[in-house]
Write an enzyme that holds these catalytic residues in place. Structure first.
Site, short mmCIF file in Angstrom:
data_model
loop_
_atom_site.label_atom_id
_atom_site.label_comp_id
_atom_site.label_asym_id
_atom_site.label_seq_id
_atom_site.Cartn_x
_atom_site.Cartn_y
_atom_site.Cartn_z
N THR A 130 -2.27 7.04 8.03
CA THR A 130 -0.90 7.07 8.56
C THR A 130 -0.56 8.39 9.23
O THR A 130 -0.98 9.46 8.78
CB THR A 130 0.08 6.80 7.41
OG1 THR A 130 -0.24 5.53 6.83
CG2 THR A 130 1.52 6.78 7.88
N THR A 162 -0.95 9.94 0.01
CA THR A 162 -0.89 10.10 -1.45
C THR A 162 -2.08 10.92 -1.93
O THR A 162 -3.22 10.69 -1.51
CB THR A 162 -0.93 8.71 -2.12
OG1 THR A 162 0.16 7.94 -1.62
CG2 THR A 162 -0.81 8.84 -3.63
N GLN A 342 20.03 -4.42 -14.67
CA GLN A 342 21.24 -5.22 -14.91
C GLN A 342 21.37 -5.62 -16.36
O GLN A 342 22.45 -5.58 -16.94
CB GLN A 342 21.19 -6.47 -14.02
CG GLN A 342 22.52 -7.15 -13.82
CD GLN A 342 23.48 -6.29 -13.03
OE1 GLN A 342 23.06 -5.48 -12.21
NE2 GLN A 342 24.76 -6.45 -13.28
N GLU A 369 0.95 0.65 2.00
CA GLU A 369 -0.20 -0.24 2.11
C GLU A 369 0.14 -1.43 3.01
O GLU A 369 -0.38 -2.53 2.84
CB GLU A 369 -0.58 -0.74 0.71
CG GLU A 369 -2.02 -1.15 0.61
CD GLU A 369 -2.92 -0.04 0.10
OE1 GLU A 369 -4.12 -0.22 0.17
OE2 GLU A 369 -2.41 0.99 -0.38
#
Lengths: 389, 262, 326
Positions: A130, A162, A342, A369
Site C-alpha cells: 500500500t 503493519t 449495546q 486486506e
C-alpha cells in the site's frame, strides 16, 4: 462459556492446537489486552510468547524449521488469539501475510535463507504494498525498483504497513517495468532492514489495534540485491493476488475471533447483570440480540473453515472464497461487537469492559486486506465474469 | 534415562458432565476425557528430566480404546511413545485389578523410573502407585516435591513433603515415584509437538498379551462394587449480608455462635 | 465375626496421630454394629507411646517394634509388618481401616498388594448394614457413591474429620508382638529430615480453617488471615492462586490439586469459589465467605456471604471476636 465450539470438521491435531492456543490466550494474552490497547505499545512480550510456543512457526514449512500448518490451522490459531486480543493476533497474521510471497514464489535458496528465522519468530516480516496514492487501486503503485548492476535501487513511500517499525524483513512491491501491461509492471523484493536509505517516517494513531505499529516507510535508493527478488520481474502483481487468496482468510479468522470474544463477554454479562429483578439475558430483546450474534458468528466461522479447505485444495475460484469469507466475517465482527456494546448498555462504552475495544478493533477488518467494497468486486467478477477490462 | 509415566483418562472436570450409567459405572460417553490433571505434573517432571539427562518418556495407560485419543495431548507435550492396555474384560476394574494389570505391563518394559500422579480427579484413590511398587519389588518414594536421579550412580533422590517440612529420600533405580504439583507447572504442548503426535507410536496390549486372564482380573474379579449413588444433600439457602463491615462481622459472629463454633 | 483392624500412624514425636484416633473411634462403632471387635496395630521403631495412646480408643492394640525401620521411609516396611500381623490371625477376613493421609495411603497401597484385599479410598462415611457400606465422593463431590466389597475382607481409608475421636471409659490393653512376615520389599533410606519454618499441622485435620484467595493480595494480607485463624483456634488455608504466587506454602493449598478438607467451619476470604477450589472444601459443615462480588460462585454454596472488602470485614471480625472473648 469456556467450552470450545464443536470441532466436527477438524482433525485431532487441529482440535488439540485450537484448545491449546485457547488456553494459552486466556491465561497469558487476555490479561494483557486492555493494557496493550491503552499504552499503544507493541507487545514485545506477546511476540516472545508466540515465538516460544511455535505459534509464529505455524505457517512455515517444517523442512525449514516451521510447524507446517495448513491454511485452516493457521486460521484457527489467529481466531483463538484474536478472541483474546486483536493486536496480538495481528502479529501472527502479518507474519503469515508478509511471508506469503516468499512462500508462494521464492526459490529454495531464498526459503533456506529467510524462513528459519521467520519460523522461530526471532525476525518479523511485513507486507509493503500500500502507498499513499495506491490503496484499493493497488496497481497504481509508484515505488520504483531500478536495475543497477547486480542490484536494484528502490525508492518510494509505503503507507499503513503493519509491523513496519518492528520487522526485520520487508516484502516490498515496486514498479520494475513501467511500460509493461498493467499487471506486469510490478516485482516483489525482500528488503533486509535496517539498511541505508530505509526509514520509518511515522506511525499512525488509530481507532483500534492500537498496539500494532502501523508505519509509513520511506525508501530512498535502497540497494536491494537481485537475489532478493521473488520470482521474475513482472511477477509482483500475480504474487500479490495469490497472497490475498491465503491472507484474506487470516483476516476473516481475526474477525471471527473478535466477534466470538465479544459474544462471550456480552453473554456472560447478560447472565449476571440484573435489572428489574431479573437477569437481563431473560429479556427477549436482549436474548434475541445474543441469539442473532451467536448464529452470525457461527455462520462466519463455518464459511471461513470451508473457504480454507477449498483454497488449500487448489480450487480455481480461490479468490472468490477468500473474498467471501473476509467480507462476511468482517461485517459480522462489526455488527456483533456493536451489538455487544449495546448489551452492556452504558458499561459497554467505558474501558472497564472489553467490548468498546473490540468494537474499535473490529472496524479494521472491514478496511484492510482489501476493503469490503473490493471484496464485493472480486465476488461479483467471479459471478458475472469480466464485462470490461 | 527411560521414565514411564502412568496416566489415566478421566472425565474433564471443567466440562462438569460426569455421571454414572445405569450399571453404576462411569458413563464415558457423557463426558469428554482428558489426561488426569495430576498426571500432567508427573509427565512434566519426566520430560524435564529426560531433557536434562537424555532419554525417553513412555506413557502407560489402562483404558478403553478411546484412551489413545487422550494420550495425544501427553504425546504432544513431548512423551516419546505410549502403551495402552485395553481389553473389554477390564471394564469395571477395581483398584486391585488396575495395579495388577499395570504391574504386568511394566514387567515388559525396562525403565529407570516410574512416575505416578498424586491421585485422580475421578476416583481420588491415590493407592495404585504403592501397590504397583510392591508387586514389582520397586523402591517406593511418594509425595515428591523434587526428583533428582543420578543415572551414572543408578540412584535417585527425592524430596518428600512431610507435615514438618520435608524428608530427603534416596533409593537405587529402578524406582517408583509419586509426584505432586510442587514439581512444576505442566507445559503447553508445543505446536510442533501437536503436529507430530500422530506419528508417535501407541502400542496396544490386551490381557492375553500380558498373560492375564479376564476371569481373575477386570470387572469380573472386582473386589469392590458400587451399590448406589446419589447427589449430596443440598446446602441450605445462602444468607447474603451487605452493609458496613461491622454489620458483616456481627452477622458472622452470630452465625458462629448459633452453630457453637465459638 | 467381623474384625476391624485399625492401622495406627505414629507421629514423628512418637505420639499417635489424631486421624488414627478418629479411625479407631469409627472402627469401634462399626464393630458394635456388626457384633465384632476392633483391634489396633501400631508399627514403629519404638511404638510404645503411640500404642498406649491408641489404646485409649481401642480395647486391644498390637504394638510391633521394628528397629529396622529406623532411618527408612515408614509406610512400606510397616505395611509388611501389618501384613505379618494379619497373616498370623486365624480370622482370614476382617476389614483394615487406615487414615487417608499421605502415610496411610502409602501403607494402604502396599498392604493391598501384599494381601490382595480390595480398597475403598477416601471414605466420607462408613456404616454397617449387614455388610460394610462405604460412602465416597465422586467427580469432585458432585455425586456420593455407596460401595461395598465383593470379597470377605477389604481396606478402607478414612478422611480426617469424618468422626470425632471418643476415648473409651477405660483404656484398652497393649500387646507387644515381634515383627512377623516377610521383609522383602526394598526399604528407602531417609538421608535427611528437614523441618521448615512455618510448617503446620496437616490442614486436613483442622476443625476450623480460615482461607485466603487471590483477593488477599500478598503475604502481608495473609497476616490478617493468620490472626483470624489464631483467634478462632484454626488453621490457615489458601487457594491455588495464593500458593502459586508464593504467599503460602503448598501444604496449605485446598482444592483439586491440593487438599480436600471437611472442617466444621471454613471461612473464605477473597475466594471466588471456582470449581477447582470448591471441590476441596464444599463439604465443610459451615461455610462463611467474605467477598466484594455478590455474584461470585461461592455465593451458591456458602451458608453466609458477607459482601464487602475482606480487610475491612476481617478486621471488624477480629475486633468483634476479641471483644467477645473479653
Amino acid at each position: 462459556m469456556s467450552t470450545p465450539p464443536s470441532g466436527h470438521r477438524l482433525t485431532e491435531e487441529q482440535i488439540l492446537l485450537r484448545d491449546t492456543l485457547r488456553e494459552l490466550a486466556d491465561a497469558r494474552i487476555a490479561p494483557r489486552a486492555a493494557d496493550i490497547d491503552r499504552s499503544g505499545e507493541f507487545p514485545e512480550d506477546i511476540r516472545r510468547l508466540l515465538a516460544q510456543h511455535d505459534v509464529l512457526g505455524l505457517p512455515f514449512p517444517a523442512e525449514h524449521g516451521g510447524v507446517g500448518g495448513d491454511l485452516l490451522t493457521v486460521c484457527l490459531a489467529i481466531e483463538q488469539i484474536a478472541r483474546a486480543c486483536t493486536t496480538s493476533s495481528l502479529i501472527l497474521a502479518v507474519q503469515d501475510l508478509g511471508s506469503l510471497p516468499l512462500r508462494l514464489g521464492g526459490s529454495e535458496d531464498q526459503l533456506a535463507r529467510w524462513v528459519p528465522r521467520l519460523a522461530s519468530g526471532e525476525t518479523l516480516i511485513c507486507f509493503g504494498l500500500t502507498e499513499p496514492e495506491a490503496g484499493s487501486d493497488a496497481a497504481a503503485l509508484r515505488t520504483t525498483a531500478v536495475r543497477d548492476g547486480d542490484d536494484y535501487l528502490v525508492s518510494g513511500t509505503k503507507r499503513f504497513i503493519t509491523n513496519g517499525s518492528v520487522a526485520g524483513l520487508v516484502t516490498i512491491f515496486a514498479v520494475t517495468n513501467p511500460e509493461a501491461p498493467r499487471h506486469r509492471r510490478l516485482s516483489c523484493f525482500i528488503v533486509e532492514v535496517p539498511t541505508q536509505g530505509f526509514r520509518v517516517a511515522r506511525l499512525e494513531h488509530k481507532m483500534g489495534i492500537r498496539g500494532s505499529p502501523t508505519a509509513e516507510l520511506e525508501l530512498t535508493s535502497v540497494r536491494v540485491p537481485a537475489a532478493n527478488r521473488i520470482g521474475d520481474e513482472g511477477d509482483g502483481w500475480d504474487l500479490a493476488m495469490r497472497t490475498f487468496e491465503r491472507s484474506r482468510p487470516g483476516i476473516a479468522a481475526q474477525a471471527v475471533g473478535i466477534a466470538q470474544g465479544a459474544l462471550e463477554a456480552a453473554s456472560a454479562y447478560a447472565r449476571e447483570r440484573k435489572q428489574f429483578g431479573q437477569r437481563i439475558g431473560d429479556f427477549q430483546m436482549v436474548a434475541s440480540m445474543l441469539a442473532d450474534m451467536d448464529a452470525q458468528v457461527e455462520a462466519a466461522r463455518q464459511l471461513l473453515y470451508t473457504a480454507c479447505e477449498v483454497i488449500e485444495s487448489g480450487a480455481p475460484d480461490a479468490a472468490r472464497w477468500a473474498a467471501m469469507c473476509k467480507l462476511v466475517a468482517g461485517d459480522t465482527a462489526m455488527r456483533v461487537t456493536t451489538d455487544a456494546v449495546q448489551v452492556f448498555g452504558g458499561y459497554g462504552y467505558v474501558d472497564e469492559f472489553p467490548v468498546e475495544r473490540m468494537m474499535r478493533d473490529a472496524k479494521i477488518t472491514q478496511l484492510y486486506e482489501g476493503t469490503q467494497q473490493i471484496q464485493r468486486l472480486v465476488i461479483a467478477r467471479a459471478l458475472l465474469g469480466r464485462g470490461r477490462d | 534415562m527411560h521414565i514411564v509415566v502412568l496416566t489415566k483418562p478421566v472425565p474433564d472436570p471443567a466440562a462438569a458432565a460426569e455421571r454414572l450409567g445405569p450399571d453404576l459405572r462411569l458413563d464415558r460417553a457423557a463426558s469428554p476425557a482428558v489426561v488426569n490433571g495430576n498426571d500432567e505434573y508427573a509427565l512434566e517432571a519426566a520430560l524435564k528430566l529426560v531433557e536434562a539427562h537424555g532419554g525417553e518418556v513412555t506413557l502407560l495407560t489402562m483404558a478403553p480404546p478411546s484412551g489413545a485419543d487422550t494420550m495425544r495431548k501427553a504425546l504432544a507435550m513431548g512423551a516419546t511413545r505410549g502403551v495402552l492396555v485395553t481389553d473389554p474384560a477390564l471394564a469395571g476394574s477395581c483398584v486391585r485389578s488396575t495395579d495388577e494389570v499395570l504391574a504386568a505391563a511394566l514387567r515388559e518394559l525396562t525403565f529407570d523410573l516410574v512416575f505416578s500422579g498424586f491421585d485422580t480427579s475421578d476416583g481420588n484413590a491415590g493407592v495404585v502407585g504403592a501397590a504397583i511398587a510392591a508387586r514389582l519389588g520397586l523402591p517406593y518414594l511418594s509425595n515428591a516435591a523434587k526428583i533428582e536421579p543420578d543415572p551414572a550412580a543408578g540412584r535417585v533422590r527425592v524430596r518428600r513433603i512431610t507435615p514438618a517440612g520435608h524428608d530427603l529420600l534416596e533409593a537405587p533405580m529402578p524406582a517408583l515415584v509419586v509426584c505432586t504439583q510442587v514439581l512444576g507447572e505442566p507445559r503447553y504442548p508445543s505446536l510442533k509437538g501437536i503436529m507430530s503426535a500422530r506419528s508417535k507410536e501407541i502400542a496396544s496390549r490386551s490381557l492375553a498379551d500380558l498373560g492375564l486372564d479376564g476371569a481373575t482380573v477386570g470387572g469380573a474379579a472386582a473386589t469392590t462394587e458400587v451399590l448406589d449413588s446419589r447427589r449430596p444433600p443440598a446446602r441450605g439457602a445462602t444468607t447474603v449480608v451487605r452493609g458496613s463491615a461491622a454489620e458483616g462481622a456481627a452477622a458472622i459472629v452470630a452465625l458462629l455462635t448459633t452453630r457453637r463454633l465459638i | 465375626m467381623a474384625r476391624f483392624w485399625v492401622v495406627g500412624e505414629p507421629n514423628a514425636d512418637g505420639s499417635i496421630s489424631k486421624l488414627s484416633t478418629e479411625v479407631a473411634t469409627l472402627a469401634r462403632s462399626l464393630a458394635d454394629a456388626a457384633g465384632g471387635d476392633a483391634v489396633g496395630i501400631v508399627v514403629g521403631t519404638d511404638p510404645g507411646r503411640a500404642a498406649a495412646e491408641l489404646a485409649a480408643f481401642l480395647p486391644r492394640v498390637i504394638a510391633v517394634a521394628d528397629p529396622g525401620l529406623a532411618g527408612h521411609a515408614w509406610s512400606v516396611p510397616a505395611a509388611e509388618r501389618v501384613a505379618g500381623v494379619l497373616g498370623a490371625d486365624p480370622d482370614a477376613g476382617g476389614f483394615v481401616m487406615l487414615g487417608a493421609g499421605p502415610d496411610g495411603r502409602d501403607l494402604a497401597g502396599t498392604l493391598a498388594a501384599l494381601t490382595g484385599r480390595g480398597v475403598l479410598a477416601n471414605a466420607t462415611a462408613v456404616r454397617w448394614d449387614g455388610r460394610l457400606v462405604v460412602e465416597m465422593g465422586a467427580f469432585g463431590g458432585k455425586l456420593v457413591t455407596s460401595s461395598g466389597f465383593t470379597t470377605p475382607g477389604g481396606m478402607v481409608t478414612i478422611r480426617p474429620n469424618m468422626v470425632t475421636a471418643e476415648p473409651l471409659p477405660t483404656p484398652g490393653v497393649v500387646e507387644a508382638q515381634a515383627p512377623a512376615g516377610s521383609a522383602a520389599l526394598p526399604r528407602v533410606a531417609i538421608v535427611e529430615q528437614v523441618e521448615e519454618a512455618g510448617a503446620v499441622a496437616p490442614i486436613e485435620e483442622a476443625r476450623i480453617i480460615v482461607s485466603g484467595g487471590r483477593g488477599v493480595g500478598g503475604p502481608e494480607g495473609f497476616q490478617l488471615v493468620g490472626e483470624l485463624a489464631a483467634e478462632l483456634g484454626g488453621a490457615v488455608g489458601a487457594t491455588r492462586a495464593a500458593v502459586d504466587s508464593g504467599w503460602v506454602p503448598y501444604s496449605q493449598q485446598i482444592g483439586q490439586t491440593g487438599k480436600i478438607v471437611k472442617p466444621q467451619l471454613y471461612l473464605a476470604l477473597g475466594i471466588s469459589g471456582a470449581i477447582q477450589h470448591k471441590v476441596g472444601m464444599q463439604t465443610a459443615e459451615t461455610i462463611v465467605a467474605v467477598n466484594r462480588d455478590p455474584d461470585a460462585p461461592i455465593a451458591e454454596f456458602a451458608d453466609l456471604l458477607v459482601v464487602g472488602d475482606l480487610f475491612e470485614v476481617g478486621r471488624a471480625l477480629l475486633v468483634a471476636l476479641r471483644e467477645r472473648s473479653g
